[in-house]
Design a protein around this motif. Structure first.
Motif, PDB file in Angstrom:
ATOM      1  N   ALA A   1      41.951  53.080  58.372  1.00  0.00           N
ATOM      2  CA  ALA A   1      42.527  53.284  59.695  1.00  0.00           C
ATOM      3  C   ALA A   1      41.470  53.095  60.780  1.00  0.00           C
ATOM      4  O   ALA A   1      40.347  53.601  60.671  1.00  0.00           O
ATOM      5  N   PHE A   2      41.844  52.357  61.823  1.00  0.00           N
ATOM      6  CA  PHE A   2      40.988  52.144  62.989  1.00  0.00           C
ATOM      7  C   PHE A   2      41.566  52.875  64.199  1.00  0.00           C
ATOM      8  O   PHE A   2      42.786  52.892  64.402  1.00  0.00           O
ATOM      9  N   ARG A   3      40.695  53.443  64.992  1.00  0.00           N
ATOM     10  CA  ARG A   3      41.081  53.968  66.298  1.00  0.00           C
ATOM     11  C   ARG A   3      40.143  53.363  67.325  1.00  0.00           C
ATOM     12  O   ARG A   3      38.954  53.635  67.327  1.00  0.00           O
ATOM     13  N   ASP A   4      40.681  52.479  68.177  1.00  0.00           N
ATOM     14  CA  ASP A   4      39.873  51.745  69.166  1.00  0.00           C
ATOM     15  C   ASP A   4      38.728  50.991  68.489  1.00  0.00           C
ATOM     16  O   ASP A   4      37.610  50.926  69.015  1.00  0.00           O
ATOM     17  N   GLY A   5      39.013  50.424  67.328  1.00  0.00           N
ATOM     18  CA  GLY A   5      38.019  49.620  66.625  1.00  0.00           C
ATOM     19  C   GLY A   5      37.025  50.400  65.796  1.00  0.00           C
ATOM     20  O   GLY A   5      36.149  49.808  65.161  1.00  0.00           O
ATOM     21  N   VAL A   6      37.132  51.728  65.777  1.00  0.00           N
ATOM     22  CA  VAL A   6      36.210  52.578  65.026  1.00  0.00           C
ATOM     23  C   VAL A   6      36.937  53.140  63.809  1.00  0.00           C
ATOM     24  O   VAL A   6      38.102  53.559  63.903  1.00  0.00           O
ATOM     25  N   VAL A   7      36.256  53.141  62.665  1.00  0.00           N
ATOM     26  CA  VAL A   7      36.878  53.603  61.432  1.00  0.00           C
ATOM     27  C   VAL A   7      37.127  55.111  61.492  1.00  0.00           C
ATOM     28  O   VAL A   7      36.226  55.897  61.823  1.00  0.00           O
ATOM     29  N   GLN A   8      38.341  55.516  61.168  1.00  0.00           N
ATOM     30  CA  GLN A   8      38.692  56.936  61.101  1.00  0.00           C
ATOM     31  C   GLN A   8      38.670  57.439  59.672  1.00  0.00           C
ATOM     32  O   GLN A   8      38.190  58.529  59.405  1.00  0.00           O
ATOM     33  N   ASN A   9      39.193  56.645  58.758  1.00  0.00           N
ATOM     34  CA  ASN A   9      39.159  57.037  57.355  1.00  0.00           C
ATOM     35  C   ASN A   9      39.464  55.836  56.484  1.00  0.00           C
ATOM     36  O   ASN A   9      40.022  54.834  56.954  1.00  0.00           O
ATOM     37  N   ALA A  10      39.062  55.927  55.221  1.00  0.00           N
ATOM     38  CA  ALA A  10      39.362  54.899  54.225  1.00  0.00           C
ATOM     39  C   ALA A  10      39.690  55.602  52.922  1.00  0.00           C
ATOM     40  O   ALA A  10      39.062  56.613  52.574  1.00  0.00           O
ATOM     41  N   GLU A  11      40.680  55.078  52.212  1.00  0.00           N
ATOM     42  CA  GLU A  11      41.055  55.681  50.937  1.00  0.00           C
ATOM     43  C   GLU A  11      41.573  54.608  49.990  1.00  0.00           C
ATOM     44  O   GLU A  11      42.171  53.622  50.407  1.00  0.00           O
ATOM     45  N   PHE A  12      41.289  54.809  48.725  1.00  0.00           N
ATOM     46  CA  PHE A  12      41.731  53.898  47.673  1.00  0.00           C
ATOM     47  C   PHE A  12      42.112  54.799  46.490  1.00  0.00           C
ATOM     48  O   PHE A  12      41.255  55.223  45.722  1.00  0.00           O
ATOM     49  N   GLY A  13      43.391  55.111  46.381  1.00  0.00           N
ATOM     50  CA  GLY A  13      43.804  56.093  45.382  1.00  0.00           C
ATOM     51  C   GLY A  13      43.229  57.445  45.747  1.00  0.00           C
ATOM     52  O   GLY A  13      43.410  57.942  46.856  1.00  0.00           O
ATOM     53  N   ILE A  14      42.474  58.033  44.826  1.00  0.00           N
ATOM     54  CA  ILE A  14      41.873  59.337  45.092  1.00  0.00           C
ATOM     55  C   ILE A  14      40.469  59.230  45.683  1.00  0.00           C
ATOM     56  O   ILE A  14      39.847  60.238  46.016  1.00  0.00           O
ATOM     57  N   VAL A  15      39.950  58.010  45.829  1.00  0.00           N
ATOM     58  CA  VAL A  15      38.595  57.800  46.342  1.00  0.00           C
ATOM     59  C   VAL A  15      38.649  57.692  47.857  1.00  0.00           C
ATOM     60  O   VAL A  15      39.550  57.056  48.421  1.00  0.00           O
ATOM     61  N   ARG A  16      37.681  58.280  48.541  1.00  0.00           N
ATOM     62  CA  ARG A  16      37.657  58.296  49.995  1.00  0.00           C
ATOM     63  C   ARG A  16      36.354  57.686  50.527  1.00  0.00           C
ATOM     64  O   ARG A  16      35.349  57.617  49.830  1.00  0.00           O
ATOM     65  N   GLY A  17      36.399  57.272  51.790  1.00  0.00           N
ATOM     66  CA  GLY A  17      35.205  56.842  52.508  1.00  0.00           C
ATOM     67  C   GLY A  17      34.575  55.573  51.973  1.00  0.00           C
ATOM     68  O   GLY A  17      35.255  54.625  51.572  1.00  0.00           O
ATOM     69  N   GLU A  18      33.228  55.560  51.964  1.00  0.00           N
ATOM     70  CA  GLU A  18      32.490  54.362  51.552  1.00  0.00           C
ATOM     71  C   GLU A  18      32.770  53.983  50.105  1.00  0.00           C
ATOM     72  O   GLU A  18      32.773  52.800  49.752  1.00  0.00           O
ATOM     73  N   GLY A  19      33.043  54.978  49.265  1.00  0.00           N
ATOM     74  CA  GLY A  19      33.366  54.699  47.866  1.00  0.00           C
ATOM     75  C   GLY A  19      34.647  53.900  47.737  1.00  0.00           C
ATOM     76  O   GLY A  19      34.754  52.996  46.893  1.00  0.00           O
ATOM     77  N   ALA A  20      35.634  54.207  48.583  1.00  0.00           N
ATOM     78  CA  ALA A  20      36.892  53.465  48.558  1.00  0.00           C
ATOM     79  C   ALA A  20      36.668  52.018  48.962  1.00  0.00           C
ATOM     80  O   ALA A  20      37.185  51.085  48.335  1.00  0.00           O
ATOM     81  N   LEU A  21      35.867  51.823  50.013  1.00  0.00           N
ATOM     82  CA  LEU A  21      35.581  50.464  50.461  1.00  0.00           C
ATOM     83  C   LEU A  21      34.771  49.702  49.420  1.00  0.00           C
ATOM     84  O   LEU A  21      34.976  48.495  49.211  1.00  0.00           O
TER      85      LEU A  21
END
Length: 264
Positions: free
Chosen positions: A43-63
């Protein structure tokens, strides 16, 4: 490509470039990938990352999981996104690539460092900051030892566009007959020094391009206080049909030029 409603297949894109494009657009919305391992959402808010998720993995790990296997259909839907997070996309990409094996180093010459506000927000680790300083000072990427931590750092930074190939400057010089040389040309020491810094090694030859489009390759020597004069030995003038008083564009050969020359 714009950051309006988008859809496509990741196999047709560079994932990092696609995400950076979305971030640079300054839009708010959600980027989703339907992947064989599950649903990836960023999710982006004004071009800035708010969160990332891939299944149960979050943040940089998801990416990192997505970068490891960049495939699947994607959509980006602009919409309001709540949140207070302020993670730049480039910083999140760098963090994600730290979790993966280094990518191949796609060029090994001198590099320029991306000079913008995003670089200040990267959160470089100590070894990364040191490598960036050394590259900015003129160290070539190929001089970092294969398999070393530093080599991995430069490969990641090249992958994300933080380091880009540095092109050597072209000089316009006026030809003069040089009675002191044989089969060579003489350039001002300051020009040769600049090229040495840009290439990471002193050039032994120079490429000359006339206004008529003729290109010749000649050994060079450095001579102080020549300014924009290019001293050319008489046999070089005769061999290539050059004339004193005319001007040429001069630059040192780069790796591709050398390979083409050797092939001939």
């Amino acid at each position: 490509m714009t950051a309006r409603d988008m859809l496509g297949n990741l196999q047709d894109y560079d994932v990092a470039e696609l995400l950076l494009l979305l971030a640079e657009s300054g839009r708010s919305g959600v980027f989703e990938v339907t992947h064989r391992l599950g649903l990836f959402r960023l999710a982006f808010r004004d071009g800035v990352v708010q969160n990332a998720e891939f299944g149960i993995v979050r943040g940089e790990g998801a990416l990192a999981l997505l970068l490891r296997e960049p495939r699947g259909s994607f959509t980006f839907v602009p919409r309001p996104v709540p949140g207070e997070a302020s993670t730049p996309m480039l910083a999140m990409l760098l963090g994600a690539t730290r979790l993966l094996p280094p990518p191949p180093l796609i060029f090994d010459g001198p590099a320029k460092v991306r000079d913008d506000a995003a670089l200040k927000d990267l959160g470089l680790l100590d070894d990364e900051a040191r490598v960036v300083r050394e590259v900015a000072a003129g160290r070539t990427l190929g001089s970092f030892e294969e398999g070393s931590v530093e080599r991995g750092v430069v490969a990641r930074l090249v992958r994300l566009g933080v380091l880009a190939p540095r092109k050597v400057r072209v000089a316009r010089l006026t030809l003069e007959v040089w009675r002191g040389g044989e089969s060579t040309v003489a350039l001002d020491t300051s020009i040769v020094s600049l090229w040495t810094q840009q290439l990471g090694a002193p050039p032994k030859e120079v490429l000359l391009r006339t206004d008529e489009g003729k290109v010749v390759r000649v050994p060079l020597v450095a001579v102080p206080n020549l300014g924009v004069r290019l001293l050319v030995a008489p046999d070089v003038l005769m061999r290539f049909g050059l004339q004193g008083g005319t001007s040429v564009l001069a630059r040192p050969p780069e790796r591709d030029d050398a390979q083409k020359h050797d092939a001939r």
